[in-house]
Design an enzyme around this catalytic site. Structure first.
Site, PDB file in Angstrom:
ATOM      1  N   LYS A 196      32.245  34.365  17.181  1.00 29.36           N
ATOM      2  CA  LYS A 196      32.671  35.670  17.825  1.00 29.36           C
ATOM      3  C   LYS A 196      31.756  35.910  18.799  1.00 29.36           C
ATOM      4  O   LYS A 196      32.366  36.154  20.097  1.00 29.36           O
ATOM      5  CB  LYS A 196      32.551  36.729  16.821  1.00 29.36           C
ATOM      6  CG  LYS A 196      32.770  38.221  17.345  1.00 29.36           C
ATOM      7  CD  LYS A 196      32.747  39.343  16.411  1.00 29.36           C
ATOM      8  CE  LYS A 196      32.867  40.589  17.087  1.00 29.36           C
ATOM      9  NZ  LYS A 196      33.022  41.791  16.081  1.00 29.36           N
ATOM     10  N   GLU A 202      22.147  28.930  15.775  1.00 29.76           N
ATOM     11  CA  GLU A 202      22.508  27.639  14.886  1.00 29.76           C
ATOM     12  C   GLU A 202      23.820  27.132  15.563  1.00 29.76           C
ATOM     13  O   GLU A 202      24.013  25.857  15.636  1.00 29.76           O
ATOM     14  CB  GLU A 202      22.782  28.269  13.345  1.00 29.76           C
ATOM     15  CG  GLU A 202      21.503  28.558  12.768  1.00 29.76           C
ATOM     16  CD  GLU A 202      21.223  30.307  12.762  1.00 29.76           C
ATOM     17  OE1 GLU A 202      21.939  30.833  13.808  1.00 29.76           O
ATOM     18  OE2 GLU A 202      20.508  30.771  12.156  1.00 29.76           O
ATOM     19  N   GLY A 258      32.717  39.978  12.202  1.00 31.80           N
ATOM     20  CA  GLY A 258      32.538  38.813  11.829  1.00 31.80           C
ATOM     21  C   GLY A 258      32.853  38.502  10.343  1.00 31.80           C
ATOM     22  O   GLY A 258      33.516  37.211  10.347  1.00 31.80           O
ATOM     23  N   ARG A 259      32.401  39.143   9.605  1.00 30.50           N
ATOM     24  CA  ARG A 259      32.633  38.770   7.915  1.00 30.50           C
ATOM     25  C   ARG A 259      34.231  39.106   7.653  1.00 30.50           C
ATOM     26  O   ARG A 259      34.617  39.076   6.656  1.00 30.50           O
ATOM     27  CB  ARG A 259      31.571  39.467   7.174  1.00 30.50           C
ATOM     28  CG  ARG A 259      31.687  40.904   7.366  1.00 30.50           C
ATOM     29  CD  ARG A 259      30.124  41.323   6.773  1.00 30.50           C
ATOM     30  NE  ARG A 259      29.976  42.759   7.303  1.00 30.50           N
ATOM     31  CZ  ARG A 259      29.166  43.175   8.447  1.00 30.50           C
ATOM     32  NH1 ARG A 259      28.616  42.068   8.867  1.00 30.50           N
ATOM     33  NH2 ARG A 259      28.751  44.309   8.530  1.00 30.50           N
ATOM     34  N   GLU A 344      26.015  42.312   3.637  1.00 30.88           N
ATOM     35  CA  GLU A 344      25.715  42.528   4.939  1.00 30.88           C
ATOM     36  C   GLU A 344      26.509  43.805   5.343  1.00 30.88           C
ATOM     37  O   GLU A 344      25.961  44.375   6.382  1.00 30.88           O
ATOM     38  CB  GLU A 344      26.351  41.239   5.649  1.00 30.88           C
ATOM     39  CG  GLU A 344      25.870  41.215   7.086  1.00 30.88           C
ATOM     40  CD  GLU A 344      26.129  39.874   7.992  1.00 30.88           C
ATOM     41  OE1 GLU A 344      25.112  39.399   8.082  1.00 30.88           O
ATOM     42  OE2 GLU A 344      27.337  39.540   7.971  1.00 30.88           O
ATOM     43  N   HIS A 375      26.505  27.507 -18.554  1.00 34.00           N
ATOM     44  CA  HIS A 375      25.739  26.517 -19.008  1.00 34.00           C
ATOM     45  C   HIS A 375      24.183  26.570 -18.019  1.00 34.00           C
ATOM     46  O   HIS A 375      23.665  25.574 -18.082  1.00 34.00           O
ATOM     47  CB  HIS A 375      26.205  25.129 -18.982  1.00 34.00           C
ATOM     48  CG  HIS A 375      27.333  24.771 -19.991  1.00 34.00           C
ATOM     49  ND1 HIS A 375      27.321  24.591 -21.278  1.00 34.00           N
ATOM     50  CD2 HIS A 375      28.879  24.824 -19.975  1.00 34.00           C
ATOM     51  CE1 HIS A 375      28.368  24.380 -22.008  1.00 34.00           C
ATOM     52  NE2 HIS A 375      29.126  24.753 -21.051  1.00 34.00           N
ATOM     53  N   LYS A 481      15.621  37.006  13.301  1.00 34.36           N
ATOM     54  CA  LYS A 481      16.155  36.222  14.511  1.00 34.36           C
ATOM     55  C   LYS A 481      15.108  36.571  15.557  1.00 34.36           C
ATOM     56  O   LYS A 481      14.657  35.423  16.276  1.00 34.36           O
ATOM     57  CB  LYS A 481      17.213  36.488  14.814  1.00 34.36           C
ATOM     58  CG  LYS A 481      18.623  36.367  13.969  1.00 34.36           C
ATOM     59  CD  LYS A 481      19.977  36.646  14.662  1.00 34.36           C
ATOM     60  CE  LYS A 481      21.143  36.981  13.837  1.00 34.36           C
ATOM     61  NZ  LYS A 481      22.382  37.309  14.463  1.00 34.36           N
TER      62      LYS A 481
HETATM   63  O1  F6P Z   1      23.445  37.074  11.672  1.00 32.98           O
HETATM   64  C1  F6P Z   1      24.469  37.634  10.949  1.00 32.98           C
HETATM   65  C2  F6P Z   1      26.008  37.538  12.034  1.00 32.98           C
HETATM   66  O2  F6P Z   1      26.059  38.082  13.046  1.00 32.98           O
HETATM   67  C3  F6P Z   1      27.209  37.674  11.008  1.00 32.98           C
HETATM   68  O3  F6P Z   1      27.386  39.133  10.793  1.00 32.98           O
HETATM   69  C4  F6P Z   1      28.239  36.822  11.540  1.00 32.98           C
HETATM   70  O4  F6P Z   1      29.289  36.612  10.770  1.00 32.98           O
HETATM   71  C5  F6P Z   1      27.385  35.451  11.931  1.00 32.98           C
HETATM   72  O5  F6P Z   1      26.225  35.957  12.300  1.00 32.98           O
HETATM   73  C6  F6P Z   1      28.033  34.671  12.863  1.00 32.98           C
HETATM   74  O6  F6P Z   1      28.213  35.356  14.273  1.00 32.98           O
HETATM   75  P1  F6P Z   1      29.138  34.629  15.283  1.00 32.98           P
HETATM   76  O7  F6P Z   1      30.597  34.609  14.612  1.00 32.98           O
HETATM   77  O8  F6P Z   1      29.098  35.738  16.484  1.00 32.98           O
HETATM   78  O9  F6P Z   1      28.401  33.140  15.452  1.00 32.98           O
END
Ligand code: F6P
Length: 517
Positions: A196, A202, A258-259, A344, A375, A481
């Site tokens: 987003k 990452e 995002g979620r 979250e 199990h 972060k």
């Molecule tokens: O670090 C948490 C977060 O902001 C989540 O809320 C989100 O889903 C994820 O990182 C990834 O964010 P993006 O889609 O902006 O890369």
């Protein structure tokens, strides 16, 4: 909170002291048709709440509590697109994303995503090596990974209409990239950067890694159509900085959290896995639940009941954890998706007025495939000192006798957790009275998966209304972060020793940097 809310809250606190409410045997004996009375249905999903520590009075008090929290108005506000994400001054548009006939801009975004998918599936667009796409790798994390991953895995049997394999590259572990390189021919792979913000470190790093690999390969020649990268994002400027042509960038509305974003172009890997028709079924399943949530009275409203029972356990019975246990390998990733969704969204200690919360908020969530968990950690469910409510999720669709075997095991577990046993040695005794809810889905289709996810999304929203929390932001994730960024900056300036870190982290950091225990 208003006086009526406080009055109902206090009433429930008194209710919670009644020891009979935790005696499930007693509750069944005193309510003849308890199973039917406490079974509710929405769309194709039936939910049996009868093995929970509630009776009709408690349930009705919980619903009253939700009314005094102006839940109806809040639901209206959600569907009317009012600002609910106050800290970011945005609405929450996940329900708009999945409307089959939606806003013009949403339809335009969706059609653009369909066009990109179509162009690659038909071979009109090729990879930057001039090859037809056989694999899609999603580069994304958090909500840009968990929803798509769950949906692709749950529906992967539907991948028959095209032979496109979908893989995920969420974390920066090199092992993930190595396994992708083993599983896929990178020259016929399409990488989808799903983010987003396009600011997630990452995702940026993994994109760089892939770009480097591609650039080092002979024959890598992007053209206006033949590209090995597409992007699904709400940040168009940053996507352009990646040198991805506008035609290959799939935008989505920045007011979709995002979620909650699998319904938008973040769902591109799902679309590539199951095709357009099935993707639309996925959206329409969720829309079915949206209609149920918007229009059904609160006392028959499934996400409302799910949420209010979870509030009952968290705030009145003081149970801090909650488990989601699907008895279907296709839903193995459901608990991980739910973890992000609930923790979250609602793992917060400040309410919408920036005041300290007086009660607990999101429970800790965990879970796994039921058969595997039996199990592993079910021992603690049966005999552990702590009790937690469990959601069992089963899919009825009869493929063969193995399906019955799975479902019978699921029912056996919930029955045993409830009944307990005093057979044999004391060490074998199980106290019973452990609460659970059972979800029965008729089948696992794009539509029923869409329904399941939307049910839980709305459950989380209702919890947030009761707790008066903004469930659409996540400020707490920034601190870690920031510390990581500080460390990297100091590394670059060769000034790690001057960092204001605790002694333990300082010492561990030096072990890491010296590559020595
Ligand atoms: O670090 C948490 C977060 O902001 C989540 O809320 C989100 O889903 C994820 O990182 C990834 O964010 P993006 O889609 O902006 O890369």
């Amino acid at each position: 909170m208003n006086q009526r809310f406080i009055k109902h809250w206090e009433k429930l606190q008194l209710d919670a002291q009644d020891p009979k409410l935790t005696d499930l045997q007693f509750l069944f004996e005193h309510e003849v048709d308890r199973h039917n009375n406490l079974c509710f249905k929405a769309g194709d999903i039936l939910v049996d709440f009868s093995k929970n520590w509630i009776n009709q009075e408690v349930l009705s008090n919980l619903i009253h509590l939700s009314k005094t929290a102006q839940l109806k108005d809040k639901i209206k506000a959600l569907f009317a697109g009012e600002v609910l994400n106050f800290s970011e001054n945005k609405a929450a548009t996940h329900t708009v994303q999945r409307k089959l006939n939606s806003r013009n801009d949403i339809m335009a975004d969706r059609n653009k995503m369909f066009k990109v998918a179509d162009n690659y599936q038909s071979g009109q667009w090729l990879s930057a090596f001039g090859k037809k796409i056989t694999t899609v790798v999603n580069i994304g994390i958090g909500g840009s990974f968990l929803g798509p991953k769950l949906a692709v895995e749950a529906l992967s049997e539907l991948q028959t209409n095209n032979d496109i394999k979908v893989l995920f590259y969420p974390s920066v572990d090199s092992v993930v990239m190595r396994s992708i390189l083993q599983a896929a021919d990178i020259t016929s792979t399409l990488f989808c950067v799903g983010s987003k913000s396009l600011g997630t470190i990452e995702t940026a790093r993994n994109t760089e890694t892939v770009l480097k690999i591609l650039n080092d390969l002979e024959g890598y020649q992007p053209t206006p159509t033949n590209q090995s990268f597409v992007a699904a994002t709400a940040n168009l400027e940053k996507a352009a900085d990646l040198n991805i042509p506008e035609s290959h960038i799939m935008p989505f509305d920045a007011a979709t959290g995002g979620r909650f974003s699998v319904w938008s172009s973040i769902g591109f890997p799902v679309l590539m896995a199951i095709g357009k028709e099935r993707f639309l079924e996925f959206l329409s399943g969720a829309e079915k639940i949206d209609l149920h949530f918007e229009l059904t009275d609160l006392d028959k409203n499934l996400p409302v009941i799910m949420a209010m029972i979870s509030v009952w356990y968290r705030n009145f019975m003081q149970l801090p954890a909650y488990a989601a246990i699907p008895y279907d390998m296709r839903l193995k990733n459901f608990p991980a998706w739910l973890q992000q969704l609930m923790m979250e969204s609602n793992g917060k200690m400040i309410d919408v007025n920036a005041e300290a919360m007086k009660c607990s908020t999101s429970p800790w969530i965990f879970g796994d495939h039921g058969q595997l968990s039996q199990h592993a950690f079910f021992q603690a469910f049966h005999q552990g000192k702590d009790i937690l409510p469990i959601d069992f999720i089963g899919v009825l669709e009869k493929q063969d006798d193995n399906q019955d075997f799975l479902l019978i095991n699921m029912l056996a577990q919930s029955a045993a957790l409830m009944a307990g046993s005093t057979d044999g040695e004391v060490s074998n005794h199980c106290p019973g009275n452990r609460p659970s809810t059972t979800f029965l889905m008729n089948n696992l289709t794009p539509s029923s998966l869409g329904q399941l996810l939307a049910l839980y999304e709305h459950m989380v929203f209702v919890q947030s209304v009761i707790w008066n929390i903004n469930c659409f932001d996540q400020p707490g994730v920034e601190l870690g972060k920031k510390v990581a960024r500080d460390i990297f900056d100091h590394m670059q300036n060769n000034s790690i020793d001057t960092m204001n870190l605790d002694k333990s982290t300082q010492a561990l950091l030096s072990r890491v940097l010296n590559n020595e225990q």
